[in-house]
Design an enzyme around this catalytic site. Structure first.
Site, mmCIF file in Angstrom:
data_model
loop_
_atom_site.group_PDB
_atom_site.id
_atom_site.type_symbol
_atom_site.label_atom_id
_atom_site.label_comp_id
_atom_site.label_asym_id
_atom_site.label_seq_id
_atom_site.Cartn_x
_atom_site.Cartn_y
_atom_site.Cartn_z
ATOM 1 N N CYS A 262 20.803 80.329 18.004
ATOM 2 C CA CYS A 262 22.243 80.230 18.234
ATOM 3 C C CYS A 262 22.938 80.063 16.892
ATOM 4 O O CYS A 262 22.389 79.452 15.979
ATOM 5 C CB CYS A 262 22.548 79.012 19.111
ATOM 6 S SG CYS A 262 24.269 78.909 19.645
ATOM 7 N N CYS B 243 19.250 69.642 28.487
ATOM 8 C CA CYS B 243 20.334 70.266 27.713
ATOM 9 C C CYS B 243 20.155 69.991 26.238
ATOM 10 O O CYS B 243 19.972 68.850 25.835
ATOM 11 C CB CYS B 243 21.697 69.690 28.085
ATOM 12 S SG CYS B 243 22.151 69.883 29.776
HETATM 13 N N1 SAH Z 1 26.423 77.900 24.033
HETATM 14 C C1 SAH Z 1 26.784 77.619 25.404
HETATM 15 C C2 SAH Z 1 25.569 77.557 26.288
HETATM 16 C C3 SAH Z 1 24.629 76.392 26.008
HETATM 17 S S1 SAH Z 1 24.940 75.201 27.195
HETATM 18 C C4 SAH Z 1 27.617 76.347 25.460
HETATM 19 O O1 SAH Z 1 27.773 75.708 24.419
HETATM 20 O O2 SAH Z 1 28.159 76.026 26.511
HETATM 21 C C5 SAH Z 1 24.147 73.840 26.593
HETATM 22 C C6 SAH Z 1 24.882 72.580 27.016
HETATM 23 O O3 SAH Z 1 24.101 71.482 26.584
HETATM 24 C C7 SAH Z 1 26.233 72.450 26.344
HETATM 25 O O4 SAH Z 1 27.182 71.966 27.256
HETATM 26 C C8 SAH Z 1 25.994 71.403 25.259
HETATM 27 O O5 SAH Z 1 27.159 70.689 24.999
HETATM 28 C C9 SAH Z 1 24.907 70.567 25.894
HETATM 29 N N2 SAH Z 1 24.042 69.929 24.911
HETATM 30 C C10 SAH Z 1 23.635 70.411 23.730
HETATM 31 N N3 SAH Z 1 22.837 69.530 23.110
HETATM 32 C C11 SAH Z 1 22.732 68.463 23.923
HETATM 33 C C12 SAH Z 1 22.012 67.241 23.849
HETATM 34 N N4 SAH Z 1 21.228 66.961 22.819
HETATM 35 N N5 SAH Z 1 22.128 66.386 24.878
HETATM 36 C C13 SAH Z 1 22.876 66.694 25.959
HETATM 37 N N6 SAH Z 1 23.550 67.834 26.088
HETATM 38 C C14 SAH Z 1 23.487 68.718 25.074
#
Ligand code: SAH
Length: 341
Positions: A113, A333
């Site tokens: 990404c 996530c």
């Molecule tokens: N690029 C898109 C799709 C990825 S979704 C987007 O940003 O929406 C991934 C989700 O996980 C996003 O809502 C992001 O905010 C969340 N996320 C990323 N890292 C995380 C973490 N360490 N803990 C909890 N949520 C996280």
């Protein structure tokens, strides 16, 4: 190098011209799309509607690609993570999340990404490449096959990558899922870090699937620090796009909000959240931060998260606390890294 044509990778037009080049009648293209995407055939040989001669003839020129399952991990809570290999040796992850009567598959749209969100492990990979539409869709086809006889009920574009940064292929994947595979639009959610102009373009060009926005902060100062994309498309432009996003009756936009201790979890944040979402039919998913090796953030305590939720609910905004699943196998996530690095 595979010199044969991958039928799954062809667009409708490309498939039609391929069929024409082979001297075959046009309806064969329609049959092929039906067999590849609806019947989910893995090889030309499985297309029993075609005569043996036709199958053999086609197989000399063409094939149907499939993702290669490289590993499958199962979490103590039932979440499963699939590592899929692509034809060029790259790999991606998809996550299957069981929840009551739902079985949600979380799919990737890019290898790595480019968004550089500070709290997300996938960001560390940087962008290796975009996925092609069929590689996005194939996660659903292969995932479905792997979990048979259970079936996937919902699909979320919340795995590796930013779908709106791979706009054309993500939109094409949505069309194939809804039109060819007959998956209901209401059961598909596309999540974005907030590429504002593409949100409205999505409404114009893609089937009307659910939209989720990774909001994660209530001020530009904090959001720009956490998510560099905010410098290009600050909250005002992002929320303006959300306000203009044409929603079908009774539909709402989901706002994901990763809770980071001391950064975005104050009572002021909760109150600002209510204010900035005014006028947008919305629901908020509060996601306690999922740590990973080397991560610099912490999740707030359960009490702090509940207090935040209460304030948001008090402002008449729906807010759910999303208990993350699959943390023990780095499937939650922001924990996807596909075995790289
Ligand atoms: N690029 C898109 C799709 C990825 S979704 C987007 O940003 O929406 C991934 C989700 O996980 C996003 O809502 C992001 O905010 C969340 N996320 C990323 N890292 C995380 C973490 N360490 N803990 C909890 N949520 C996280």
């Amino acid at each position: 190098m595979n010199l044969k044509t991958d039928l799954k990778a062809l667009s409708k037009k490309e498939l039609e011209s391929f069929i024409k080049e082979q001297g075959l009648p046009a309806f064969r293209a329609r049959q092929l799309r039906h067999w590849i995407y609806e019947r989910r055939a893995e090889s030309i040989d499985e297309i029993t509607e075609f005569s043996k001669d036709l199958r053999e003839g086609l197989s000399k020129k063409a094939y149907i690609s499939t993702l290669k399952l490289l590993s499958r991990q199962i979490s103590a809570d039932g979440t499963e993570k699939f590592l899929f290999g692509l034809e060029d040796g790259e790999s991606i992850e998809s996550v299957l999340i069981p929840d009551k009567d739902r079985l949600t598959l979380c799919i990737s749209s890019q290898v790595g990404c480019a968004m550089k969100c500070r709290f997300c492990l996938t960001a560390q990979l940087r962008l290796r490449r975009n996925l092609r539409a069929h590689e996005i869709v194939d996660q659903v086809i292969c995932g479905g096959r792997l979990i048979h006889p259970r079936s996937i009920t919902n699909i979320v574009f919340m795995g590796m990558g930013e779908p709106l940064a791979n706009f054309y292929e993500a939109v094409e994947a949505l069309w194939r899922m809804t039109e060819l595979m007959k998956i209901s639009k209401r059961r598909i959610t596309l999540s974005t870090a907030g590429i504002a102009p593409k949100i409205l373009e999505l409404a114009e060009k893609a089937p009307r699937v659910n939209l989720a926005i990774s909001l994660n902060a209530t001020t530009d100062e904090v959001r720009s620090r956490l998510m560099p994309i905010n410098k290009k498309y600050p909250l005002r432009s992002l929320l303006d796009a959300c306000r203009r996003f044409p929603l079908e009756p009774r539909r709402r936009i989901t706002f994901e909000y990763v809770m980071l201790q001391g950064l975005n979890d104050t009572q002021d944040d909760a109150r600002r959240l209510i204010r900035i979402l005014k006028g947008i039919p919305s629901k908020v998913n509060l996601i306690p931060f999922n740590p990973y090796p080397g991560s610099e953030y912490r999740r707030p305590s359960d009490e702090e998260i509940e207090r935040f939720q209460k304030i948001v609910l008090g402002g008449n905004v729906t807010a759910l606390i999303r208990k993350s699943k699959g943390q023990d196998i780095l499937a939650a996530c922001g924990q996807l890294k596909a075995g790289y690095g």
